[in-house]
Motif scaffolding. Structure first.
Motif, PDB file in Angstrom:
ATOM      1  N   THR B 233      17.117 100.687  82.812  1.00  0.00           N
ATOM      2  CA  THR B 233      16.473  99.476  82.310  1.00  0.00           C
ATOM      3  C   THR B 233      15.996  99.687  80.879  1.00  0.00           C
ATOM      4  O   THR B 233      15.291 100.638  80.585  1.00  0.00           O
ATOM      5  CB  THR B 233      15.248  99.112  83.171  1.00  0.00           C
ATOM      6  OG1 THR B 233      14.325 100.192  83.104  1.00  0.00           O
ATOM      7  CG2 THR B 233      15.645  98.879  84.612  1.00  0.00           C
ATOM      8  N   VAL B 237      13.106  94.888  78.526  1.00  0.00           N
ATOM      9  CA  VAL B 237      13.208  94.105  79.764  1.00  0.00           C
ATOM     10  C   VAL B 237      11.841  93.997  80.433  1.00  0.00           C
ATOM     11  O   VAL B 237      11.448  92.940  80.922  1.00  0.00           O
ATOM     12  CB  VAL B 237      14.238  94.746  80.723  1.00  0.00           C
ATOM     13  CG1 VAL B 237      14.281  93.995  82.045  1.00  0.00           C
ATOM     14  CG2 VAL B 237      15.619  94.778  80.079  1.00  0.00           C
ATOM     15  N   ARG B 238      11.086  95.087  80.384  1.00  0.00           N
ATOM     16  CA  ARG B 238       9.802  95.120  81.105  1.00  0.00           C
ATOM     17  C   ARG B 238       8.742  94.223  80.500  1.00  0.00           C
ATOM     18  O   ARG B 238       7.718  93.994  81.125  1.00  0.00           O
ATOM     19  CB  ARG B 238       9.324  96.580  81.224  1.00  0.00           C
ATOM     20  CG  ARG B 238       8.996  97.254  79.918  1.00  0.00           C
ATOM     21  CD  ARG B 238       9.166  98.772  80.004  1.00  0.00           C
ATOM     22  NE  ARG B 238      10.570  99.127  80.198  1.00  0.00           N
ATOM     23  CZ  ARG B 238      11.009 100.363  80.452  1.00  0.00           C
ATOM     24  NH1 ARG B 238      10.170 101.360  80.572  1.00  0.00           N
ATOM     25  NH2 ARG B 238      12.299 100.605  80.607  1.00  0.00           N
ATOM     26  N   ILE B 363      20.359  97.178  82.829  1.00  0.00           N
ATOM     27  CA  ILE B 363      19.648  95.906  82.673  1.00  0.00           C
ATOM     28  C   ILE B 363      19.195  95.847  81.227  1.00  0.00           C
ATOM     29  O   ILE B 363      18.422  96.690  80.772  1.00  0.00           O
ATOM     30  CB  ILE B 363      18.396  95.832  83.586  1.00  0.00           C
ATOM     31  CG1 ILE B 363      18.687  96.341  84.997  1.00  0.00           C
ATOM     32  CG2 ILE B 363      17.826  94.418  83.587  1.00  0.00           C
ATOM     33  CD1 ILE B 363      19.656  95.520  85.788  1.00  0.00           C
ATOM     34  N   THR B 392      18.347  90.487  81.283  1.00  0.00           N
ATOM     35  CA  THR B 392      17.051  90.299  81.941  1.00  0.00           C
ATOM     36  C   THR B 392      17.128  89.086  82.876  1.00  0.00           C
ATOM     37  O   THR B 392      16.617  89.102  84.001  1.00  0.00           O
ATOM     38  CB  THR B 392      15.961  90.062  80.871  1.00  0.00           C
ATOM     39  OG1 THR B 392      16.043  91.097  79.900  1.00  0.00           O
ATOM     40  CG2 THR B 392      14.576  90.037  81.484  1.00  0.00           C
TER      41      THR B 392
END
Lengths: 393, 596
Positions: B233, B237-238, B363, B392
């Motif tokens: 990831t 994205v977070r 991702i 995302t």
């Protein structure tokens, strides 16, 4: 020739052998004097929109910028109009003189003639005229240069802001207004943009004075105007006539005895049916009795052998193709109108669908980004309302 | 001094600055005027006409987005004329639009659909034009699909491609009823100058431009008992994922995201931040190598400035626009591709999985990463290094499909071996982050001391200004790096390709003497990437920026070279940074491309 009911005027095409002297005399007057003369003449834009020319020059003169432009709109794309090319062929020096005077007044050293793509054959002679004119400017100590910019055949580029975009090398799409050209025109600089004929008229006004111009025409619609007369007429051609005439007089003069309707102002103009000939005058909106229709000069006559449905669908096909396509009401609206009248004609939609389409044209008139989309309503409403049966059966 | 203009909107008087548009003035009163062609990132077009309002005394309506107020203006935003006209315009748009919403990828997140719902357009008054024409559907690109039947011709994509990105892959062609958005000679997006950045996708109000989605392929891989599915990831994205799952903009959801990925069935949940740290060691070493070659050995085969290569949209742009300057680009693969090459070699061996049976999914906040994963160069592991790239948005779709209540998930941590990261890896997600991370490490390698900024926060390279500069003077260099003593390392950072072009043109013309340049294709960097949740606006990007730096501050380690798993990787597998194994797996080369 016509029946000569209407007085033939001979100002625009009248040769002026000493145009240099006219320019010299004009330049001897102050800018304020000249603007006042122009305002006093009551000259309004001859491209069809009818904005007061003197005011346009005044606003642009007042706009603060070291760089300004004068543009002659010779895109002449309205169906049924063919007068500007004649002016540029016969009396180009009048147009050039008008541009140069305008340049001095507003503070522009550069002018452009935006020439319709199809008029490319005029280019060589026009450039020769411009060369001669530059010599005159130099002689009179006037720093002014004119250049021809060739259009490429898009109707929309006759719309002034689309014309600027086109000249700037962009896609010919109209801009949002405001700002107007007097503040933000070509290259974002204050710009006067006038129709060919308007500029030719300024020559007459500077030559003979505002009073001579005002002798012609009627209140709110002063002067003479060139008309491009075509259709079912024994005498097609270009005629200089006084503004303010009734369509009835016009038809009696130019009709073939069986005139059913006159389309005033081309595809973007109005269709006048026989029953309204008497009450309709040709001129600008004002306090005249009856209806007054502005026009860029296109007068198309139709006799009883013509289908008004075909006429309307011809116009709508034209608009559907010539819309730049950027704004929703114009791009989709024009398609809905043409598909709509076809569906009614084929019986796929009820006659009442025409009323939905009429309402749609009201929206187009109110919301389209430029004059093209706004004026589709003119021919649609005037044809559908006056010839409804022809649309259905 | 700004002069004020007095107006009324729906009868309420207010004074606003000269030049304010009707749209912005109305916002001040809490009055929403609907828009479609308007986007805060872009210049005003005023072409959809949905925002038309009435000005008392004028028969024509005005586009609120495009019309500045004037003294005494009386605006009506909801008069009968406005309502009827607006409704007509929406109906016209729908008549031309393929409104099979249930079969549309953007169903549920479409501005036209919202507007249609708001105005209760329940029956079709006008003739259906959409289904009587032939439309082009371009699905050849591995990154972006274009479906003209869903296009409303607002030109937001055209303005995005032109103004924000200076790419010009998308343009208007034809006029009237044939007017449409197209490419050079109507070619597929796959064959033109398109960088696959996906900014057009996040600026499209409808489903006309969407990502090439690989959701089903990933579900299939997860369901296949023969396959071992690894997921990585990206940093940005977070700080974006939450938005697509009903959380607020800028919410950090790292722990929940990891928990969700486990519940989706991925076998290993790992972190691209790990390979971001690794990138810093490779790229930092490459920079030192180039500095020495240029300053000491006077060898400019690998010239300065060196530009970063993490952003595949930027890489492709560079290949198209500056093919003669390719040697300026760092040979480092992006963190995604470094991860992929290691996943199927180092990691597969460590966990004893046959790399042939490993599926590597990433991702990403990005659509260009899909293109990058498909590049023929990206197979150094002996397999396709990264098999599928999901945006995302696609991850959010999978989480919803799986019935996971995202907001209720616990926070979980990444798996080990390639799951550990530092704050330096995190900030890759924001413009200036790679530069900052590189400087934190390079300065320390050269001088043995921490970079001289409070809390390691190199603020000059932060923020959303288009082009940023920072100079770092090397003092008291370690013996090995004496050639850098007193050298002022000149750095520049640009985000958004239009800014990148400005910066690189100045380099090309010899007007700039930078040593190191970071460029991210998207405005704001990856956090504003073309794979992030829609909408993405200046305000939302700002919130994501804040979240990224909060995440950095929350990490116990904030320098890439201190990442223990990266240290372990070199010890066990790679040897030296920029060494033989690194060149085999972690570096790449570029191809010259045409400019159309």
């Amino acid at each position: 020739m016509g029946k000569n009911i209407l007085k033939r005027i001979d100002l625009i095409f009248k040769e002026e052998p000493d145009s240099k002297n006219v320019l010299k005399k004009t330049l001897s007057k102050s800018n304020d004097e000249l603007i006042n003369e122009l305002i006093a003449s009551g000259l309004k834009g001859r491209g069809g929109a009818g904005f007061p020319t003197g005011l346009k020059w005044k606003l642009t003169a007042e706009s603060k910028s070291t760089e300004k432009y004068v543009i002659c709109n010779a895109d002449e794309g309205e169906p049924g109009t063919f007068k500007d090319r004649e002016i540029l062929t016969q009396v180009p020096y009048k147009v050039l003189t008008g541009m140069a005077v305008c340049g001095r007044i507003i503070g522009a050293r550069k002018g452009f003639i935006y020439l319709r793509g199809e008029y490319k054959y005029l280019l060589k002679e026009l450039n020769a005229e411009i060369k001669k004119f530059h010599a005159i400017c130099d002689e009179l100590g006037l720093k002014f240069r004119v250049e021809v910019f060739m259009g490429f055949g898009a109707y929309i580029c006759g719309e002034e802001s689309a014309l600027f975009e086109s000249m700037e090398g962009k896609r010919g799409e109209p801009r949002n207004k405001p700002p107007y050209p007097s503040d933000f025109g070509y290259l974002g600089k204050p710009t006067v943009i006038n129709n060919v004929e308007t500029l030719a008229h300024t020559f007459t006004i500077f030559q003979h004075g505002a009073d001579k111009f005002r002798e012609l025409g009627v209140k709110d619609s002063h002067g003479s105007k060139l008309f491009s007369i075509s259709g079912d007429t024994p005498t097609p051609g270009i005629y200089e006539l006084e503004l303010g005439m009734t369509v009835e007089d016009f038809v009696n003069d130019f009709g073939d005895g069986d005139t059913k309707a006159v389309q005033v102002g081309g595809a973007s103009g109005f269709c006048v049916p026989r029953k309204k000939f008497r009450e309709t005058r040709i001129g600008y909106q004002g306090k005249l009795t009856g209806i007054s229709l502005p026009t860029g000069g296109s007068m198309m006559l139709f006799n009883s052998s013509r289908s008004m449905y075909n006429l309307l669908s011809n116009y709508l096909e034209f608009f559907t193709e010539e819309s730049c396509g950027q704004c929703t009401p114009c791009r989709v609206g024009t398609q809905q109108l043409i598909e709509g009248i076809r569906a009614v004609k084929r019986g796929e939609k009820p006659a009442s669908y025409l009323d939905k389409l009429l309402a749609l044209t009201e929206t187009m008139k109110a919301t389209a980004k430029c004059g093209l989309g706004q004026s589709v309503a003119n021919s649609f409403q005037s044809i559908v309302e006056n010839f409804r049966e022809e649309m259905i059966y | 001094m700004t002069s004020k203009v007095n107006i009324t909107i729906n009868g309420t008087p207010l004074a606003v600055d000269k030049g304010t548009t009707i749209l912005d003035a109305a916002k001040l009163l809490g009055i929403k005027i609907p828009v479609l062609c308007y986007h805060k990132d872009l210049c005003i077009a005023g072409n959809c006409r949905v925002c038309v309002v009435e000005v008392v005394g004028v028969s024509k309506l005005f586009a609120a987005c495009a019309t500045p107020v004037w003294e005494g203006m009386e605006v009506l935003t909801n008069s009968l004329l406005v309502r009827n006209s607006r409704k007509h315009i929406i109906e016209l748009l729908l008549s031309e639009h393929n409104a099979d919403c249930t079969k549309c990828y953007r169903n549920g997140n479409c501005e036209l659909q919202d507007l249609s719902a708001e105005y209760k357009i329940t029956n079709q008054h006008f003739i259906d034009l959409a289904h009587t024409r032939e439309y082009t559907i371009d699905d050849f690109s591995p990154a972006i699909h274009k479906d003209d039947s869903r296009c409303i011709r607002c030109q937001r994509c055209v303005r995005t491609c032109d103004e924000l990105q200076s790419v010009g892959a998308l343009a208007v062609i034809n006029k009237g009823d044939k007017m449409k958005i197209s490419t050079f000679f109507d070619k597929s997006l796959n064959e033109v100058v398109c960088t696959s950045c996906g900014q057009c996708v996040i600026h499209c109000p409808t489903g006309a431009l969407i990502e090439h989605n690989y959701i089903e392929e990933v579900w299939d891989a997860i369901a296949d008992p023969e396959k071992y599915v690894v997921v990585q990831t990206a940093p940005a994205v977070r700080v974006g994922l939450g938005e697509a799952l009903n959380l607020s903009a800028g919410e950090r959801v790292t722990g929940k995201m990891v928990a969700a990925l486990r519940r989706l069935g991925f076998n290993s949940v790992l972190d691209t931040d790990f390979s971001a740290d690794l990138t810093i060691l490779e790229e930092g070493t490459e920079l030192l190598h180039r500095l020495k070659a240029n300053l000491v050995d006077k060898d400019n085969k690998e010239p300065l400035p060196m530009t970063t290569s993490c952003s595949p949209g930027w890489v492709k742009f560079f290949e198209h626009i500056y093919p003669e300057m390719l040697s300026h680009m760092s040979t480092c693969k992006s963190p995604q591709q470094m991860f992929g090459a290691l996943a199927k070699t180092y990691y597969a061996k460590k966990i004893d999985v046959d790399p042939a049976k490993m599926v590597c999914v990433s991702i990403m906040p990005c659509t260009a990463k899909k293109f990058e994963a498909d590049r023929p160069e990206m197979r150094d592991s002996g397999y396709k290094d990264v098999d599928y790239v999901l945006t995302t948005r696609e991850l959010a779709i999978m989480i919803k499909q799986a019935g996971i209540e995202f907001a209720d998930l616990p926070n979980e941590g990444f798996d080990t071996i390639m799951g550990k990261s530092t704050g330096a890896g995190v900030i890759f997600g924001a413009t200036g982050g790679v530069m900052e991370a590189a400087l934190r490490t390079v300065y320390e390698i050269v001088t043995g001391r921490e970079v001289p900024f409070k809390d390691l926060n190199i603020t000059p390279v932060r923020g959303l200004e288009g082009v940023k500069e920072a100079n770092v003077k090397i003092e008291k260099a370690l013996p090995e790096y004496k050639f850098l003593e007193g050298v002022e390392v000149k750095c520049a950072v640009a985000h958004g390709l239009a800014n990148a072009r400005t910066l690189m043109d100045s380099v090309k013309q010899g007007k700039a003497d930078y040593h190191f340049i970071e460029i991210m294709a998207c405005p704001g960097g990856c956090l504003g990437g073309g794979g992030q949740p829609i909408p993405t606006t200046p305000e939302i990007r700002q919130k994501r920026v804040e979240a990224i730096y909060e995440e950095d501050m929350s990490m116990s380690l904030r320098k890439s070279h201190e990442n223990p798993e990266v240290i372990g990787l070199y010890k066990e597998f790679l040897g030296q940074p920029y060494g033989h194994m690194s060149h085999k797996l972690l570096h790449t080369d570029y191809v010259e491309r045409q400019r159309y």
